[in-house]
Design a protein around this motif. Sequence first.
Motif, mmCIF file in Angstrom:
data_model
loop_
_atom_site.group_PDB
_atom_site.id
_atom_site.type_symbol
_atom_site.label_atom_id
_atom_site.label_comp_id
_atom_site.label_asym_id
_atom_site.label_seq_id
_atom_site.Cartn_x
_atom_site.Cartn_y
_atom_site.Cartn_z
ATOM 1 N N LEU A 142 -12.054 -0.646 -3.235
ATOM 2 C CA LEU A 142 -12.651 -0.336 -1.937
ATOM 3 C C LEU A 142 -13.265 -1.581 -1.299
ATOM 4 C CD1 LEU A 142 -13.489 1.632 0.294
ATOM 5 C CD2 LEU A 142 -15.538 2.153 -1.058
ATOM 6 N N ILE A 175 -3.562 5.045 -1.339
ATOM 7 C CA ILE A 175 -4.512 5.822 -0.540
ATOM 8 C C ILE A 175 -3.877 7.179 -0.279
ATOM 9 C CG2 ILE A 175 -5.831 5.960 1.608
ATOM 10 C CD1 ILE A 175 -5.627 2.876 1.761
ATOM 11 N N ILE A 182 0.857 -1.187 0.000
ATOM 12 C CA ILE A 182 0.000 0.000 0.000
ATOM 13 C C ILE A 182 0.893 1.236 0.000
ATOM 14 C CG2 ILE A 182 -1.773 1.337 1.212
ATOM 15 C CD1 ILE A 182 -2.712 -1.240 2.535
ATOM 16 N N ARG A 237 -8.664 9.155 -0.004
ATOM 17 C CA ARG A 237 -9.134 8.672 -1.302
ATOM 18 C C ARG A 237 -8.333 7.453 -1.746
ATOM 19 N NH1 ARG A 237 -7.363 12.897 -3.975
ATOM 20 N NH2 ARG A 237 -7.202 11.659 -5.845
ATOM 21 N N ILE A 238 -9.036 6.499 -2.309
ATOM 22 C CA ILE A 238 -8.368 5.361 -2.937
ATOM 23 C C ILE A 238 -8.077 5.779 -4.375
ATOM 24 C CG2 ILE A 238 -8.571 2.960 -3.645
ATOM 25 C CD1 ILE A 238 -10.488 2.593 -1.270
ATOM 26 N N GLU A 239 -6.811 6.046 -4.652
ATOM 27 C CA GLU A 239 -6.414 6.427 -6.013
ATOM 28 C C GLU A 239 -6.265 5.193 -6.889
ATOM 29 O OE1 GLU A 239 -2.988 8.928 -6.295
ATOM 30 O OE2 GLU A 239 -3.782 10.374 -4.864
ATOM 31 N N VAL A 252 -2.194 -0.724 -4.311
ATOM 32 C CA VAL A 252 -3.202 0.052 -3.588
ATOM 33 C C VAL A 252 -2.562 1.391 -3.229
ATOM 34 C CG1 VAL A 252 -4.668 0.184 -1.532
ATOM 35 C CG2 VAL A 252 -4.286 -2.026 -2.652
ATOM 36 N N LEU A 301 -12.435 6.913 4.387
ATOM 37 C CA LEU A 301 -12.474 6.447 2.991
ATOM 38 C C LEU A 301 -13.853 6.649 2.371
ATOM 39 C CD1 LEU A 301 -10.370 3.180 3.269
ATOM 40 C CD2 LEU A 301 -9.767 5.224 1.949
ATOM 41 N N GLY A 355 -6.797 0.701 -6.545
ATOM 42 C CA GLY A 355 -7.191 -0.418 -5.698
ATOM 43 C C GLY A 355 -8.697 -0.517 -5.601
ATOM 44 N N ILE A 378 -10.641 -3.534 0.435
ATOM 45 C CA ILE A 378 -10.235 -2.862 1.673
ATOM 46 C C ILE A 378 -11.300 -3.050 2.751
ATOM 47 C CG2 ILE A 378 -9.768 -0.589 2.699
ATOM 48 C CD1 ILE A 378 -8.409 0.088 -0.038
#
Length: 133
Positions: free
Chosen positions: A107, A74, A36, A101-103, A72, A95, A105, A110
């Motif tokens: 969600l 973030i 990550i 923000r998940i750029e 992943v 999140l 990967g 996660i």
Amino acid sequence: MVQPTFPSKEWAEEFCKTLDSSEKYRSAAKGWVYPILFKISDGGQGFILDLKDGRCLGVQWFDDASRADAPVIISGRLSDWLDVINGKVNPLTALLTRRLRIEKGDLSLILRYSAAAVAMVSAAQRVGVAGQQ
């Protein structure tokens, strides 16, 4: 021990060691095999944790994380990361409300490891944040 400043290479290394020694994290993250990248969007820094099956195998620090890559990614502003680390905001809430923000990967992946995310925050709190309470 001098408390490392977040974000810094020293903090990221201490976080990795703390995660790796956490039985709670090890149990909750069993099966997770993705590194990550954690990015500070308003500072440019970031670090990759090499995570595999409940272990933290190492860390890479970047003064400029814009070219760093991981399966992943973030990102969030420094203030939002500090709110999560200091327990003011649940990491999953951050999140879902896009404070983090998940750029890159998934969600849903996660969310399946939500107990591991909570254990990660607990480990981050044990590392602490210099100058923060």
